[in-house]
Design a protein around this motif. Structure first.
Motif, PDB file in Angstrom:
ATOM      1  N   VAL A 140       0.846  -1.201   0.000  1.00 50.37           N
ATOM      2  CA  VAL A 140       0.000   0.000   0.000  1.00 50.37           C
ATOM      3  C   VAL A 140       0.881   1.251   0.000  1.00 50.37           C
ATOM      4  O   VAL A 140       0.626   2.210  -0.747  1.00 50.37           O
ATOM      5  CB  VAL A 140      -0.956   0.000   1.209  1.00 50.37           C
ATOM      6  N   ARG A 141       1.921   1.234   0.815  1.00 59.83           N
ATOM      7  CA  ARG A 141       2.835   2.386   0.871  1.00 59.83           C
ATOM      8  C   ARG A 141       3.469   2.635  -0.494  1.00 59.83           C
ATOM      9  O   ARG A 141       3.589   3.777  -0.934  1.00 59.83           O
ATOM     10  CB  ARG A 141       3.914   2.135   1.925  1.00 59.83           C
ATOM     11  N   GLU A 142       3.851   1.571  -1.177  1.00 64.90           N
ATOM     12  CA  GLU A 142       4.433   1.699  -2.513  1.00 64.90           C
ATOM     13  C   GLU A 142       3.435   2.349  -3.475  1.00 64.90           C
ATOM     14  O   GLU A 142       3.789   3.226  -4.261  1.00 64.90           O
ATOM     15  CB  GLU A 142       4.825   0.301  -3.008  1.00 64.90           C
ATOM     16  N   LEU A 143       2.181   1.920  -3.396  1.00 65.71           N
ATOM     17  CA  LEU A 143       1.150   2.455  -4.282  1.00 65.71           C
ATOM     18  C   LEU A 143       0.837   3.928  -3.997  1.00 65.71           C
ATOM     19  O   LEU A 143       0.520   4.690  -4.914  1.00 65.71           O
ATOM     20  CB  LEU A 143      -0.128   1.627  -4.162  1.00 65.71           C
ATOM     21  N   THR A 144       0.937   4.336  -2.726  1.00 62.59           N
ATOM     22  CA  THR A 144       0.607   5.729  -2.398  1.00 62.59           C
ATOM     23  C   THR A 144       1.575   6.710  -3.055  1.00 62.59           C
ATOM     24  O   THR A 144       1.219   7.865  -3.290  1.00 62.59           O
ATOM     25  CB  THR A 144       0.629   5.984  -0.872  1.00 62.59           C
TER      26      THR A 144
END
Length: 199
Positions: free
Chosen positions: A25-29
């Protein structure tokens, strides 16, 4: 991000599956545009990091949330960002930053508009703010002030129809009174919290 909360509830904050989910999720943000949805996703990540005491990561996310709230131009987002970032500052022992951010969150809080945030953060923002402030006062060496703030947090939450806010403040107040050496009040608040949790 949608499976974060179910993973937290079913597997706990130390879960490898949750860690993998949040890393993805952090990567996608990083490629998402500024939006309310991005704000709430990052809020979940920051909360996760703070609760795991990954404070460097939580601080970084909290600072990004403050910037994002500024860009969104919404008082509710700024309130949420100040609340989260203040807690990280407290856990890091950065009391000047904590009190500055806590004051800003307090000033932004409007009971008629912001009690709904309890369902985003688990606990009412002002109730949690008072509870954390009681700990900050104790750290500063002000036990009387710490007890007053702990009591205020419990009273504030009692007026809300939100059981988790009530349990949250009772547990924080019990800890405050334990640090202050008041075993009677510690037991009172702890027993009230247990009784509430068993309902």
């Amino acid at each position: 991000g949608a499976i974060r909360v179910p993973l937290e509830v079913t597997e706990g904050y130390t879960s490898d599956a949750l860690a993998r989910n949040n890393a993805r999720v952090r990567e996608l943000t990083r490629s998402m545009k500024t939006s309310p949805e991005l704000f709430w996703v990052m809020t979940g990540l920051a909360t996760y990091s703070a609760l795991r005491l990954s404070l460097g990561e939580a601080r970084e996310l909290g600072d990004e949330l403050l910037q994002l709230a500024e860009r969104l131009g919404d008082a509710q987002f700024m309130l949420a960002a100040c609340q989260l970032r203040s807690i990280v500052a407290l856990y890091e022992g950065q009391l000047a930053d904590y009190f500055r951010l806590r004051q800003k969150a307090h000033d932004l809080y409007n009971p008629e508009q912001h009690t709904n945030l309890a369902y985003q953060f688990d606990a009412d923002v002002e109730a949690a703010g008072l509870a954390h402030e009681s700990w900050a006062a104790w750290i500063q060496g002000c036990p009387d002030r710490a007890r007053q703030l702990g009591d205020a947090a419990v009273s504030w939450a009692a007026a809300l129809e939100h059981p988790f806010s009530q349990a949250f403040t009772l547990s924080f107040a019990a800890q405050t009174y334990a640090w202050c050496g008041d075993t009677r009040k510690t037991s009172e608040y702890a027993n009230r919290g247990i009784a509430l949790s068993e309902k």
